[in-house]
Design a protein around this motif. Structure first.
Motif, mmCIF file in Angstrom:
data_model
loop_
_atom_site.group_PDB
_atom_site.id
_atom_site.type_symbol
_atom_site.label_atom_id
_atom_site.label_comp_id
_atom_site.label_asym_id
_atom_site.label_seq_id
_atom_site.Cartn_x
_atom_site.Cartn_y
_atom_site.Cartn_z
ATOM 1 N N GLU A 116 -6.132 -24.502 1.085
ATOM 2 C CA GLU A 116 -5.910 -23.293 1.879
ATOM 3 C C GLU A 116 -4.422 -23.027 2.110
ATOM 4 O O GLU A 116 -3.589 -23.938 2.057
ATOM 5 C CB GLU A 116 -6.559 -23.434 3.263
ATOM 6 C CG GLU A 116 -8.051 -23.243 3.297
ATOM 7 C CD GLU A 116 -8.566 -23.120 4.730
ATOM 8 O OE1 GLU A 116 -9.225 -22.112 5.014
ATOM 9 O OE2 GLU A 116 -8.316 -24.011 5.558
ATOM 10 N N THR B 171 -1.773 -27.603 -0.514
ATOM 11 C CA THR B 171 -2.249 -26.939 0.693
ATOM 12 C C THR B 171 -1.039 -26.601 1.567
ATOM 13 O O THR B 171 -0.092 -27.379 1.624
ATOM 14 C CB THR B 171 -3.237 -27.860 1.439
ATOM 15 O OG1 THR B 171 -4.295 -28.215 0.531
ATOM 16 C CG2 THR B 171 -3.844 -27.185 2.650
ATOM 17 N N HIS C 20 -5.131 -17.591 3.946
ATOM 18 C CA HIS C 20 -6.601 -17.490 3.958
ATOM 19 C C HIS C 20 -7.094 -17.350 5.406
ATOM 20 O O HIS C 20 -7.985 -16.564 5.694
ATOM 21 C CB HIS C 20 -7.224 -18.738 3.324
ATOM 22 C CG HIS C 20 -6.801 -18.940 1.903
ATOM 23 N ND1 HIS C 20 -5.835 -19.847 1.528
ATOM 24 C CD2 HIS C 20 -7.205 -18.327 0.766
ATOM 25 C CE1 HIS C 20 -5.668 -19.785 0.209
ATOM 26 N NE2 HIS C 20 -6.481 -18.873 -0.267
#
Length: 235
Positions: A28, A186, A202
């Motif tokens: 993410e 990430t 996100h």
């Protein structure tokens, strides 16, 4: 990948985080937005071990890292790009990059990652023998991100990467953050430019005076009336 549960952190007697809970899934981009003094940088500092929480837990890939040293946390795969870039002005661009790999012993891998940094930031290749302090603000930000990538992070903490940079440079930096994420890293992004941050993230969290007051998919936060008026300057 990362979970903070009820984290409280202090500077002396001043409580900066008042029970922060958040989570980040592998792959993410998650952004933390909020006003100055909301606790965004302290959240990053608590994750990377620079500030040790007085209560709560921080778990990374199943391991409790709440009380670990910063060096140990870096070795587990968390790297922070600090606010203000904090490059070494009297080291060359290449020496600055290689400082990111100081915990590593795999020479071939380091060479490969150095080459990757030059691919992401071609200007650094051109300037690799130049002193870090002679670079422009945008180039220094690229160098700070490149240095962090030389640690081969699983989770990259970015603190205000757009601060003080021209709009075109900011666009470039954000495109590179998206590319880094596509490459498998990430990202936890702290950013005053809430609009740009929410466009590439996100999910997001809103911090106010040390507490999470709002969370959700980035697209929902972009359209939230409170977020629009408080952080995006929109009605």
């Amino acid at each position: 990948m990362l979970k903070l549960t009820d984290v409280a952190s202090y500077y002396g007697n001043i409580q900066a985080l008042k029970g922060v809970s958040l989570h980040i899934g592998q792959g993410e981009i998650v952004t933390l937005i909020g006003a100055n003094g909301a606790g965004k940088t302290t959240t990053l500092m608590s994750i990377s071990g620079v500030v040790q929480p007085k209560q709560g837990r921080i778990v990374f890939l199943g391991e409790d890292i709440t009380r670990l040293s910063t060096e140990r946390i870096v070795s587990l795969g968390i790297t922070q790009v600090p606010e203000g870039r904090m490059i070494f002005p009297r080291l060359t661009v290449r020496e600055n990059l290689l400082m990111g790999a100081y915990l590593r012993k795999d020479k071939a891998g380091i060479r490969e990652d150095e080459e990757h940094a030059y691919t992401l930031f071609p200007v650094l290749r051109e300037r690799r023998t130049q002193m870090g302090g002679t670079l422009s603000g945008g180039e220094q930000q690229m160098l700070a991100i490149g240095r962090a990538l030389l640690a081969r992070p699983k989770l990259l903490l970015l603190d205000e990467p757009s601060l003080g940079l021209a709009p075109l440079v900011v666009e470039n930096i954000f495109e590179i953050i998206e590319q880094i994420n596509k490459d498998g890293v990430t990202v936890l992004l702290v950013e005053q430019n809430a609009q740009m941050a929410l466009q590439i993230a996100h999910r997001g969290y809103v911090l106010e005076t040390g507490r999470v007051t709002l969370e959700g998919p980035a697209s929902d936060l972009l359209n939230d009336p409170k977020v629009r008026s408080a952080y995006l300057g929109l009605d």
